[in-house]
Design a protein around this motif. Sequence first.
Motif, PDB file in Angstrom:
ATOM      1  N   LEU A  54      -1.271   6.559  -7.612  1.00 31.62           N
ATOM      2  CA  LEU A  54      -0.439   5.888  -6.619  1.00 31.62           C
ATOM      3  C   LEU A  54       0.499   6.899  -5.972  1.00 31.62           C
ATOM      4  O   LEU A  54       1.575   7.192  -6.505  1.00 31.62           O
ATOM      5  CB  LEU A  54       0.353   4.748  -7.273  1.00 31.62           C
ATOM      6  N   LEU A  55       0.076   7.488  -4.885  1.00 32.72           N
ATOM      7  CA  LEU A  55       0.827   8.405  -4.031  1.00 32.72           C
ATOM      8  C   LEU A  55       1.115   9.782  -4.646  1.00 32.72           C
ATOM      9  O   LEU A  55       0.989  10.785  -3.972  1.00 32.72           O
ATOM     10  CB  LEU A  55       2.145   7.790  -3.555  1.00 32.72           C
ATOM     11  N   PHE A  56       1.545   9.851  -5.895  1.00 41.53           N
ATOM     12  CA  PHE A  56       1.927  11.125  -6.493  1.00 41.53           C
ATOM     13  C   PHE A  56       1.099  11.369  -7.751  1.00 41.53           C
ATOM     14  O   PHE A  56       0.716  10.419  -8.442  1.00 41.53           O
ATOM     15  CB  PHE A  56       3.422  11.137  -6.828  1.00 41.53           C
ATOM     16  N   SER A  57       0.855  12.639  -8.076  1.00 34.10           N
ATOM     17  CA  SER A  57      -0.026  12.970  -9.207  1.00 34.10           C
ATOM     18  C   SER A  57       0.492  12.421 -10.530  1.00 34.10           C
ATOM     19  O   SER A  57      -0.292  12.067 -11.393  1.00 34.10           O
ATOM     20  CB  SER A  57      -0.219  14.481  -9.297  1.00 34.10           C
ATOM     21  N   GLY A  58       1.772  12.338 -10.722  1.00 37.98           N
ATOM     22  CA  GLY A  58       2.319  11.831 -11.970  1.00 37.98           C
ATOM     23  C   GLY A  58       2.424  10.324 -12.034  1.00 37.98           C
ATOM     24  O   GLY A  58       2.828   9.759 -13.043  1.00 37.98           O
ATOM     25  N   LEU A  59       2.077   9.652 -10.962  1.00 40.68           N
ATOM     26  CA  LEU A  59       2.195   8.199 -10.890  1.00 40.68           C
ATOM     27  C   LEU A  59       0.797   7.588 -10.931  1.00 40.68           C
ATOM     28  O   LEU A  59       0.143   7.412  -9.907  1.00 40.68           O
ATOM     29  CB  LEU A  59       2.932   7.800  -9.611  1.00 40.68           C
ATOM     30  N   ALA A  78       5.842  -2.963   1.950  1.00 45.68           N
ATOM     31  CA  ALA A  78       5.230  -3.457   3.188  1.00 45.68           C
ATOM     32  C   ALA A  78       6.156  -4.437   3.909  1.00 45.68           C
ATOM     33  O   ALA A  78       6.251  -4.424   5.148  1.00 45.68           O
ATOM     34  CB  ALA A  78       3.881  -4.110   2.891  1.00 45.68           C
ATOM     35  N   MET A  79       6.856  -5.280   3.141  1.00 46.56           N
ATOM     36  CA  MET A  79       7.842  -6.181   3.759  1.00 46.56           C
ATOM     37  C   MET A  79       8.965  -5.377   4.415  1.00 46.56           C
ATOM     38  O   MET A  79       9.391  -5.685   5.536  1.00 46.56           O
ATOM     39  CB  MET A  79       8.455  -7.113   2.703  1.00 46.56           C
ATOM     40  N   PHE A  80       9.448  -4.350   3.713  1.00 43.06           N
ATOM     41  CA  PHE A  80      10.498  -3.481   4.243  1.00 43.06           C
ATOM     42  C   PHE A  80      10.050  -2.838   5.550  1.00 43.06           C
ATOM     43  O   PHE A  80      10.827  -2.758   6.510  1.00 43.06           O
ATOM     44  CB  PHE A  80      10.846  -2.395   3.212  1.00 43.06           C
ATOM     45  N   TYR A  81       8.803  -2.394   5.609  1.00 41.86           N
ATOM     46  CA  TYR A  81       8.266  -1.775   6.825  1.00 41.86           C
ATOM     47  C   TYR A  81       8.346  -2.741   8.009  1.00 41.86           C
ATOM     48  O   TYR A  81       8.781  -2.371   9.099  1.00 41.86           O
ATOM     49  CB  TYR A  81       6.821  -1.322   6.582  1.00 41.86           C
ATOM     50  N   GLU A  82       7.923  -3.977   7.798  1.00 42.14           N
ATOM     51  CA  GLU A  82       7.981  -4.973   8.881  1.00 42.14           C
ATOM     52  C   GLU A  82       9.424  -5.263   9.280  1.00 42.14           C
ATOM     53  O   GLU A  82       9.740  -5.373  10.459  1.00 42.14           O
ATOM     54  CB  GLU A  82       7.268  -6.262   8.466  1.00 42.14           C
ATOM     55  N   PHE A 146       2.750   6.105   3.828  1.00 35.72           N
ATOM     56  CA  PHE A 146       2.649   5.724   2.416  1.00 35.72           C
ATOM     57  C   PHE A 146       1.758   4.488   2.271  1.00 35.72           C
ATOM     58  O   PHE A 146       0.878   4.433   1.407  1.00 35.72           O
ATOM     59  CB  PHE A 146       4.018   5.443   1.811  1.00 35.72           C
ATOM     60  N   LEU A 147       1.981   3.482   3.113  1.00 40.26           N
ATOM     61  CA  LEU A 147       1.182   2.261   3.048  1.00 40.26           C
ATOM     62  C   LEU A 147      -0.287   2.546   3.360  1.00 40.26           C
ATOM     63  O   LEU A 147      -1.186   1.994   2.722  1.00 40.26           O
ATOM     64  CB  LEU A 147       1.744   1.202   3.997  1.00 40.26           C
ATOM     65  N   MET A 148      -0.535   3.435   4.318  1.00 41.12           N
ATOM     66  CA  MET A 148      -1.915   3.802   4.643  1.00 41.12           C
ATOM     67  C   MET A 148      -2.579   4.484   3.446  1.00 41.12           C
ATOM     68  O   MET A 148      -3.715   4.165   3.085  1.00 41.12           O
ATOM     69  CB  MET A 148      -1.957   4.734   5.846  1.00 41.12           C
ATOM     70  N   LEU A 149      -1.868   5.415   2.813  1.00 36.76           N
ATOM     71  CA  LEU A 149      -2.437   6.124   1.668  1.00 36.76           C
ATOM     72  C   LEU A 149      -2.661   5.188   0.487  1.00 36.76           C
ATOM     73  O   LEU A 149      -3.649   5.324  -0.244  1.00 36.76           O
ATOM     74  CB  LEU A 149      -1.532   7.294   1.271  1.00 36.76           C
ATOM     75  N   ILE A 150      -1.767   4.240   0.297  1.00 35.39           N
ATOM     76  CA  ILE A 150      -1.953   3.246  -0.766  1.00 35.39           C
ATOM     77  C   ILE A 150      -3.209   2.427  -0.482  1.00 35.39           C
ATOM     78  O   ILE A 150      -4.032   2.194  -1.368  1.00 35.39           O
ATOM     79  CB  ILE A 150      -0.707   2.346  -0.901  1.00 35.39           C
ATOM     80  N   PHE A 151      -3.393   2.014   0.751  1.00 37.43           N
ATOM     81  CA  PHE A 151      -4.578   1.237   1.120  1.00 37.43           C
ATOM     82  C   PHE A 151      -5.845   2.064   0.897  1.00 37.43           C
ATOM     83  O   PHE A 151      -6.879   1.546   0.485  1.00 37.43           O
ATOM     84  CB  PHE A 151      -4.488   0.773   2.579  1.00 37.43           C
ATOM     85  N   VAL A 162      -0.435  -4.699   0.148  1.00 38.68           N
ATOM     86  CA  VAL A 162      -0.046  -4.179   1.466  1.00 38.68           C
ATOM     87  C   VAL A 162      -0.170  -5.282   2.513  1.00 38.68           C
ATOM     88  O   VAL A 162       0.760  -5.531   3.290  1.00 38.68           O
ATOM     89  CB  VAL A 162      -0.902  -2.951   1.863  1.00 38.68           C
ATOM     90  N   ALA A 163      -1.324  -5.944   2.545  1.00 36.09           N
ATOM     91  CA  ALA A 163      -1.557  -6.982   3.558  1.00 36.09           C
ATOM     92  C   ALA A 163      -0.615  -8.173   3.376  1.00 36.09           C
ATOM     93  O   ALA A 163      -0.027  -8.668   4.350  1.00 36.09           O
ATOM     94  CB  ALA A 163      -3.016  -7.445   3.498  1.00 36.09           C
ATOM     95  N   ALA A 164      -0.445  -8.627   2.142  1.00 35.55           N
ATOM     96  CA  ALA A 164       0.422  -9.783   1.888  1.00 35.55           C
ATOM     97  C   ALA A 164       1.884  -9.446   2.175  1.00 35.55           C
ATOM     98  O   ALA A 164       2.617 -10.261   2.746  1.00 35.55           O
ATOM     99  CB  ALA A 164       0.266 -10.260   0.446  1.00 35.55           C
ATOM    100  N   GLY A 165       2.309  -8.249   1.818  1.00 33.79           N
ATOM    101  CA  GLY A 165       3.685  -7.837   2.094  1.00 33.79           C
ATOM    102  C   GLY A 165       3.954  -7.717   3.584  1.00 33.79           C
ATOM    103  O   GLY A 165       4.997  -8.145   4.075  1.00 33.79           O
ATOM    104  N   ALA A 166       2.996  -7.142   4.309  1.00 33.54           N
ATOM    105  CA  ALA A 166       3.158  -7.015   5.764  1.00 33.54           C
ATOM    106  C   ALA A 166       3.188  -8.392   6.424  1.00 33.54           C
ATOM    107  O   ALA A 166       4.005  -8.653   7.314  1.00 33.54           O
ATOM    108  CB  ALA A 166       2.037  -6.164   6.348  1.00 33.54           C
TER     109      ALA A 166
END
Length: 188
Positions: A54-59, A78-82, A146-151, A162-166
């Motif tokens: 999830l985004l970072f090697s240690g995560l 995703a909610m924060f982004y909107e 970040f959201l794109m990379l998570i997707f 991502v979709a539900a949060g957006a």
Amino acid sequence: MSSHHANSSMASTSEHYHPTSEHHHPTTSPEHNHGEGMMMMDMTFHFSYKNVPLLFSGLVINTPGEMAGAFVAVFFLAMFYEGLKIARESLLRKSQVSIRYNSMPVPGPNGTTLMETHKTVGQQMLSFPHLLQTVLHIIQVVVSYFLMLIFMTYNAYLCIAVAAGAGTGYFLFSWKKAVVVDITEHCH
């Protein structure tokens, strides 16, 4: 050639033979590491909670509880982004400092001339509102990547988050979006 030599030769070649139907790329297998620090990722959607980066090697998500926590965090990101998009629009409307009205003649019915008024708004480049907009824009771009990379993990749980949060963010924040109606606009 002795049978012992033939068997050992056969054993050494069969250790590295991978038929196409049995060849998989697990993300953490050391023998399939395609470069230092690189991991092969699924390129199809999957419902998994083990070894999900999830985004970072240690995560890395490894348990159902970690996936649930990641789901909630991604949902709120995703909610924060909107919300950030709507907040930036609102701040932009409030920070417009110069309003100029321009009137120009336009041909009307039966050879008459009508005056049409246009409103032009602007803001100053070296101002606190513009600096704030710039910082918020940078944050918005980073969060969107970040959201794109998570997707792009193709993990269905995270994609749903991502979709539900957006969608939830849009539902909660966009209804406040002001609809600008130009009173000089003519209906036909």
